[in-house]
Motif scaffolding. Structure first.
Motif: not given
Ligand SMILES: [Zn+2]
Ligand SMILES: [Zn+2]
Length: 347
Positions: A38, A40, A60-61, A148
């Protein structure tokens, strides 16, 4: 376990053998089935966030299979396949109890405040308050995006800005979250224009049903949106996190329009010069949004299980853990179309 570890800003992730994660009393350990790459993650990789402690496993996804459950966990057991929202809220504070888990003051974020899921295993604390069962029919690579990008888009459209059928939705940035917002906006009955500078991304958006695909690399994209929508969009989504697109998003609205900032403004983009005269005279509304409270998963999963949206075209590339670094570096420029998802973790 094998993990891709960030040891310094902008350095290639190191593939290392780390100790298997310990199981939190209120959490689970997952064998990671899939983890999306991602923008992020890219922010952390560039060093834009100086409160991140290195070395760190990003990612985080994700979704995964429970391989250990803590003694306080009542909802999950070994073998369950689950999705984790990237914001792991406490579930007990006043904001959480009011259903506003995305603003929980003590939230834990895998890949940010603790090791994430660019690894064979990840520890997920607060399992009862946050995890969601992965539907049997859903492929892990798709389910990962429900941690996410897809949930963020869903909450922006339905939880924050209340998109209505027949409205014009304009999306500035056709990356993963922008494309997800386009697919969901269409399913909700909106007319959707997508703006980007990469021809392949615009082609993909058009192939997937966008009513208009606008190339911002030539001409005036704001004028183009105003013309197509007959005076401005009802709702604009900023899906990149930079001043140019935030400004354009605001300028592309009709009076009383709403703009949702989904892109993360970091580093030099953290403070922006914005057309506040348009906000004033157009009586515009600006929403920030970040993630989705876990209790809202059933609304999105029901839409997906009903076959109203096909997320499969979001997945651009299935990659191995060793390829995450090149995907992160690709966010330096206009990234290729579609989302990259790690589905091979080695061993
Ligand atoms: Zn993300
Ligand atoms: Zn809380």
């Amino acid at each position: 376990m094998r993990a891709a570890v960030l040891t310094g800003a902008r350095k290639p992730l190191e593939l290392l053998d780390l100790p298997d994660p310990a199981c939190p009393a209120d959490g689970v350990v997952l064998r990671v089935l899939a983890c999306g790459v991602c923008r992020s993650d890219w922010h952390v990789w560039t060093g834009a966030d100086d409160d991140v402690a290195l070395p760190l496993v990003l990612g985080h996804e994700f979704c995964g299979t429970v391989i250990a459950a803590g003694r306080e966990v009542t909802r999950w057991r070994v073998g369950d396949r689950v999705i984790a929202p990237f914001i792991l809220a406490c579930g007990a504070c006043a904001d959480c109890r009011a259903g506003q888990q995305t603003i929980c003051a003590t939230q834990i974020i895998p890949g940010y405040t603790q090791h994430g899921a660019f690894a064979q295993e990840v520890a997920v604390p607060r399992a009862d308050a946050n995890l969601c069962a992965l539907p049997d029919a859903m492929e892990p690579a798709l389910a990962a995006a429900l941690g996410c990008r897809v949930t963020t888009a869903w909450h922006a459209l339905t939880g924050r800005a209340a998109l209505r059928p027949g409205e014009w939705l304009v999306i500035w940035g056709a990356g993963g979250v922008g494309l997800a917002a386009m697919l969901l906006g269409r399913a909700l009955g909106a007319r959707v224009a997508v703006v980007d500078v990469v021809a392949e991304k615009l082609d993909l958006a058009q192939d997937l049903g966008a009513d208009a695909a606008i190339d911002a690399s030539s001409g005036d994209p704001v004028a183009h949106v105003l013309q197509i929508t007959g005076g401005g969009a009802d709702l604009a989504i900023e899906a990149l996190g930079i001043a140019t697109t935030t400004r354009n998003a605001l300028k592309s609205l009709r009076k009383l329009g709403r703009m949702v900032q989904i892109g993360l403004p970091a580093g030099a983009e953290a403070e922006m010069l914005l057309p506040m005269d348009a906000v004033y005279s157009g009586q515009l509304a600006i929403y920030g949004t970040r993630g989705m409270p876990a209790w809202r998963y059933p609304s999105l999963l029901s839409l997906l299980e009903g076959g109203h949206v096909n997320l499969a075209p979001l997945i651009g590339r299935r990659i191995a853990l060793s390829q995450v670094s090149e995907e992160l570096a690709a966010f330096d420029g206009p990234a290729p179309p579609g989302v990259a998802v790690v589905t091979e973790f080695g061993g």
